[in-house]
Scaffold this motif. Structure first.
Motif, short mmCIF file in Angstrom:
data_model
loop_
_atom_site.label_atom_id
_atom_site.label_comp_id
_atom_site.label_asym_id
_atom_site.label_seq_id
_atom_site.Cartn_x
_atom_site.Cartn_y
_atom_site.Cartn_z
N HIS A 169 -16.89 -4.50 10.73
CA HIS A 169 -17.18 -4.34 9.41
C HIS A 169 -16.11 -4.11 8.34
N ASN A 170 -14.98 -4.00 8.88
CA ASN A 170 -14.01 -3.75 7.99
C ASN A 170 -12.62 -4.63 8.40
N GLN A 171 -12.60 -5.75 7.88
CA GLN A 171 -11.26 -6.56 8.51
C GLN A 171 -11.17 -7.83 7.49
N LEU A 172 -10.21 -8.60 7.64
CA LEU A 172 -9.83 -9.82 7.07
C LEU A 172 -10.50 -11.03 7.95
N ALA B 11 2.56 -13.68 4.98
CA ALA B 11 2.09 -12.40 4.05
C ALA B 11 0.88 -11.67 4.79
N LEU B 12 0.29 -12.34 5.62
CA LEU B 12 -1.16 -11.78 6.17
C LEU B 12 -0.70 -10.17 6.73
N PRO B 13 0.51 -9.64 7.34
CA PRO B 13 0.42 -8.26 7.53
C PRO B 13 0.48 -7.38 6.54
N ALA B 14 1.36 -7.90 5.43
CA ALA B 14 1.13 -7.01 4.16
C ALA B 14 -0.14 -7.00 3.43
N LEU B 15 -0.71 -8.19 3.37
CA LEU B 15 -2.13 -8.24 2.88
C LEU B 15 -3.16 -7.28 3.62
N ALA B 16 -3.01 -7.28 4.82
CA ALA B 16 -4.14 -6.43 5.64
C ALA B 16 -3.64 -5.12 5.26
N ASP B 17 -2.60 -4.62 5.21
CA ASP B 17 -2.05 -3.14 4.78
C ASP B 17 -2.64 -2.88 3.44
N ALA C 297 -3.45 -0.87 15.50
CA ALA C 297 -3.40 0.39 14.63
C ALA C 297 -2.96 0.51 13.41
N ALA C 298 -3.20 1.42 12.33
CA ALA C 298 -2.46 1.66 11.24
C ALA C 298 -1.14 2.08 11.59
N PRO D 146 2.69 -16.27 15.61
CA PRO D 146 3.99 -15.83 15.53
C PRO D 146 4.06 -14.53 14.50
N ALA D 147 3.51 -14.82 13.33
CA ALA D 147 3.85 -13.76 12.15
C ALA D 147 3.03 -12.56 12.66
#
Length: 280
Positions: free
Chosen positions: A68-71, A83-89, A278-279, A113-114
């Motif tokens: 319930h808490n994700q992209l 850009a996905l890792p930074a967007l998730a952060d 994990a964060a 890969p990213a």
């Protein structure tokens, strides 16, 4: 969580023949399933944020629930993989986890890969469709029930799976099922009880007449109640209740339930990908 059927694998020499679906039917069905999954995720959320190629879902009541808490990348467009890792952060920065679900196989492979370089664990999954066209067999049948019946059994099983988890996490992971009641037009909780009334197995069934689809999810047999055919009872009941809809499920690509479902008439029509870490 993916379906984890309650019966052990049967010998390979009893695998039934199931005719393959035509390629055009498989492609159209896979696209419809992607739409179903994206819609299901959105409808449960208390807050969503759109971005090119997908959206974020958040639920303030259950921050421990990755579901319930994700992209979610929904194949609406190709995202910026790098850009996905930074967007998730940015969008999940208040949470102890990062989770990205990619509903399209091609996009998921392109993101690998990213996301791997950013420390994400890759969990490939398969989408499997029922080729029996809803033939439930002779029964026996599971019963429909409310959350009040299921929750004690679910919490006991979660505690067995996660003995070190804080009690608050176990509570949230059990009670988050309430959000699923908003996910589809029809949501049914199925259970099988032992003769003494003990809840021995359970599953969710989500039905969307608008899309002509139904999903069976989280098929679980509690410890101490396996090898009694409860998984088959749940599956037969889901087929009966989903009559007139294409029934599908999602299973981990490399886990044994995939073969269990294949022997019962489900065939792979697509693949999806989940990335978790994990964060920092």
């Amino acid at each position: 969580m993916r379906p984890a059927a309650g019966n052990p694998p049967a010998p390979r020499d009893v695998t039934p023949y199931t005719p393959p679906m035509a390629e055009h039917d498989t492609t159209a069905l896979a696209a419809a399933v992607t739409a179903f999954q994206a819609r299901f995720a959105r409808r449960q959320a208390t807050r969503t944020t759109d971005f090119p190629g997908g959206f974020a879902v958040l639920h303030e009541r259950w921050p421990a629930s990755q579901e319930h808490n994700q992209l979610v990348l929904d194949a609406s467009a190709d995202p910026d993989h790098a850009a996905l890792p930074a967007l998730a952060d940015e969008l999940l920065g208040h949470l102890p986890h990062r989770r990205i679900t990619v509903l399209d196989d091609r996009i998921g492979a392109a993101c690998l890969p990213a996301l791997s370089a950013a420390g994400y664990r890759h969990e490939p999954e398969v989408v499997m469709a029922d080729t029996t066209r809803g033939d439930p067999g002779p029964g026996p049948w599971a019963e429909e029930c409310g959350l009040d019946v299921l929750l004690p059994a679910i919490r006991r099983q979660l505690r067995r799976w996660m003995p070190e988890a804080p009690e608050e996490v176990v509570r949230q992971l059990a009670e988050r099922r309430a959000a699923r009641l908003r996910g589809a037009e029809q949501v049914r909780f199925l259970t099988v009880r032992e003769p003494d009334g003990t809840v021995a197995a359970w599953a969710d069934l989500y039905v969307s007449p608008a899309l002509g689809l139904a999903q069976i999810e989280e098929v679980v047999t509690a410890e101490g109640h396996t090898r009694r055919g409860h998984g088959d009872t749940l599956l037969a009941t889901a087929r009966r209740l989903a009559a007139g809809h294409r029934l599908f499920l999602v299973a981990y690509a490399e886990d044994w339930p995939r073969a269990w479902y294949a022997r019962r008439g489900f065939t792979v029509i697509g693949r999806s990908h989940t990335f978790v870490r994990a964060a920092r």
